[in-house]
Design a protein around this motif. Sequence first.
Motif, short mmCIF file in Angstrom:
data_model
loop_
_atom_site.label_atom_id
_atom_site.label_comp_id
_atom_site.label_asym_id
_atom_site.label_seq_id
_atom_site.Cartn_x
_atom_site.Cartn_y
_atom_site.Cartn_z
N ARG A 114 0.90 -1.18 -0.24
CA ARG A 114 -0.08 0.18 -0.05
C ARG A 114 0.91 1.46 -0.21
O ARG A 114 1.58 1.33 1.00
CB ARG A 114 -0.87 0.00 1.21
N GLN A 115 0.73 2.03 -1.02
CA GLN A 115 1.52 3.12 -1.04
C GLN A 115 1.06 4.38 -0.25
O GLN A 115 1.91 5.00 0.19
CB GLN A 115 1.60 3.64 -2.67
N PHE A 116 -0.14 4.72 -0.35
CA PHE A 116 -0.91 5.52 0.41
C PHE A 116 -2.13 5.56 0.64
O PHE A 116 -2.90 4.43 -0.23
CB PHE A 116 -0.39 7.04 0.06
N VAL A 117 -2.94 6.15 1.41
CA VAL A 117 -4.53 6.00 1.81
C VAL A 117 -5.06 7.28 1.67
O VAL A 117 -4.51 8.38 2.01
CB VAL A 117 -4.83 5.18 3.15
N THR A 118 -6.43 7.41 1.02
CA THR A 118 -7.27 8.59 1.00
C THR A 118 -8.53 8.19 1.21
O THR A 118 -8.75 6.93 1.46
CB THR A 118 -6.74 9.15 -0.49
N ALA A 119 -9.46 9.05 0.97
CA ALA A 119 -10.85 8.73 1.26
C ALA A 119 -11.76 9.28 0.35
O ALA A 119 -11.55 10.60 -0.08
CB ALA A 119 -11.15 9.28 2.88
N ALA A 193 -11.06 10.72 -13.30
CA ALA A 193 -10.13 10.28 -14.39
C ALA A 193 -9.36 11.39 -15.06
O ALA A 193 -9.96 12.53 -15.39
CB ALA A 193 -11.13 9.79 -15.63
N MET A 194 -8.18 11.28 -14.94
CA MET A 194 -7.16 12.01 -15.33
C MET A 194 -6.38 11.80 -16.50
O MET A 194 -6.27 10.76 -16.91
CB MET A 194 -5.89 12.50 -14.25
N GLU A 195 -5.85 12.86 -17.29
CA GLU A 195 -5.17 12.42 -18.44
C GLU A 195 -3.96 11.61 -18.01
O GLU A 195 -3.12 11.88 -17.00
CB GLU A 195 -4.50 13.83 -19.25
N ARG A 196 -3.67 10.83 -18.92
CA ARG A 196 -2.51 9.70 -18.44
C ARG A 196 -1.24 10.56 -18.12
O ARG A 196 -0.48 10.06 -17.25
CB ARG A 196 -2.31 8.58 -19.55
N ASP A 197 -0.56 11.44 -18.74
CA ASP A 197 0.42 12.02 -18.54
C ASP A 197 0.61 12.72 -17.21
O ASP A 197 1.86 13.17 -16.59
CB ASP A 197 1.04 12.78 -19.77
N ARG A 198 -0.58 13.25 -16.69
CA ARG A 198 -0.54 14.03 -15.50
C ARG A 198 -0.70 13.21 -14.27
O ARG A 198 -0.40 13.59 -13.35
CB ARG A 198 -1.86 14.88 -15.48
N PHE A 199 -1.17 12.12 -14.68
CA PHE A 199 -1.19 11.07 -13.27
C PHE A 199 -0.24 10.87 -12.38
O PHE A 199 -0.44 10.65 -11.15
CB PHE A 199 -2.09 9.52 -13.74
N PRO A 200 0.92 10.33 -13.16
CA PRO A 200 2.05 9.91 -12.36
C PRO A 200 2.86 11.27 -11.30
O PRO A 200 3.24 10.90 -10.33
CB PRO A 200 3.31 9.79 -13.28
N THR A 201 2.49 12.49 -11.62
CA THR A 201 2.77 13.55 -10.78
C THR A 201 1.71 13.69 -9.62
O THR A 201 2.13 14.01 -8.62
CB THR A 201 2.59 14.86 -11.82
N TRP A 202 0.47 13.41 -9.85
CA TRP A 202 -0.37 13.33 -8.93
C TRP A 202 -0.13 12.39 -7.85
O TRP A 202 -0.13 12.56 -6.67
CB TRP A 202 -1.70 13.44 -9.43
N LEU A 203 0.21 10.95 -8.29
CA LEU A 203 0.59 9.92 -7.64
C LEU A 203 1.81 10.23 -6.77
O LEU A 203 1.73 9.91 -5.59
CB LEU A 203 0.84 8.68 -8.54
N ASP A 205 2.86 13.21 -5.64
CA ASP A 205 2.39 14.20 -4.98
C ASP A 205 1.76 13.54 -3.56
O ASP A 205 1.96 14.05 -2.34
CB ASP A 205 1.62 15.26 -5.47
N GLN A 206 0.98 12.70 -3.73
CA GLN A 206 -0.05 12.20 -2.92
C GLN A 206 0.95 11.38 -1.78
O GLN A 206 0.36 10.92 -0.60
CB GLN A 206 -0.97 11.31 -3.48
N GLN A 207 1.88 10.83 -2.19
CA GLN A 207 2.96 10.13 -1.44
C GLN A 207 3.67 11.09 -0.28
O GLN A 207 4.39 10.60 0.64
CB GLN A 207 3.68 9.22 -1.75
N ASN A 306 -6.32 23.93 3.35
CA ASN A 306 -5.11 24.06 2.67
C ASN A 306 -4.18 22.98 2.56
O ASN A 306 -2.94 23.02 2.28
CB ASN A 306 -4.33 25.24 3.36
N LEU A 307 -4.58 21.89 3.13
CA LEU A 307 -4.01 20.59 3.10
C LEU A 307 -4.17 19.87 1.79
O LEU A 307 -4.91 18.92 1.39
CB LEU A 307 -4.54 19.30 4.24
N LYS A 308 -3.24 20.43 0.82
CA LYS A 308 -3.29 20.04 -0.63
C LYS A 308 -2.16 19.43 -1.00
O LYS A 308 -1.11 19.42 -0.28
CB LYS A 308 -3.78 21.32 -1.45
#
Length: 308
Positions: A114-119, A193-203, A205-207, A306-308
């Motif tokens: 498990r890399q991270f958890v959200t809700a 659903a995000m554009e495929r090239d943007r998703f790794p950056t979001w992933l 950042d979430q970690q 502001n927790l972004k």
Amino acid sequence: MWMQSALITAGPSAGATGTLSWIMFAGAAAILLLVVAFTAHAVFGGARRGWMAGRHFVIVFGIAMPIVVLTILLVYGLTLTSRSTARENPAMRIEVVGERWWWRVYYVGPRGDRQFVTANEIRIPTGVPVEFVLKTNDVIHSFWVPSLAGKLDMIPGRVNRYQFSAGRPGVYRGQCAEYCGAQHALMAFYVVAMERDRFPTWLEDQQKPASEPVTELGVKGRELFIATGCGACHTVRGTTASGQIGPDLTHFGSRRSIAAGSFPNNAGTIAGWIASAQHLKPDNLMPSFANLQGEELRAVATYLENLK
């Protein structure tokens, strides 16, 4: 789009279900018109209606036609269903756990860790199959995103899996589709659903740990968050808050809604939720903090927003 509709499809799985539905509707409409025509002829046809009482009419329209039509629809439906449920090698895996009454979401790495958890909000890249591992810790829930896929139950003691993909970027509303208690109707979520090239950056950042507050009010809000015991139920990575009962709030401010899709995510609704959670969503596991004053509520809400 935010509308929840099984008639607006945005993925191959939901598209197959939509096609099958329209064919079934068309078949049912044709049969209804035929029955109405026969009924009208029997009532108003006069002497010409005698042929409808014949043996051949009963055999053709009462036995043969229903068997043929229903067999064709059954075979087509089973074929379409088998194609839509066929599994590919998933590009990623997401574990969703039904809670009371919200959704815990784990992003699972290639090694099963498990890399991270959200809700209450799930982000996926477009155009790739995603496997969903569905569990529940309490009662039966049902995971359903009608614009992307069909529903699948979440049963205590059992792990269910299925795959779907999003054909285009967008925000798609999901809902628990199995009655699970008093606040079943307020147990929604969003799939983004995000554009495929943007998703790794979001992933990536979430970690990362939670961002530091940059205003005096935000700093005060973080201090109050810890001091009032919020960390006993919630985790905010990078702080001493490490509770596991409630949702992880590390990047809470980036989510579109609070309380499992019940309210938009902004400082006002956050403050209202903290002060009156039991009034807004009775019997959920979040207590109401009526002891906090207006300025204190605003500080905590600002910190969380502001927790972004």
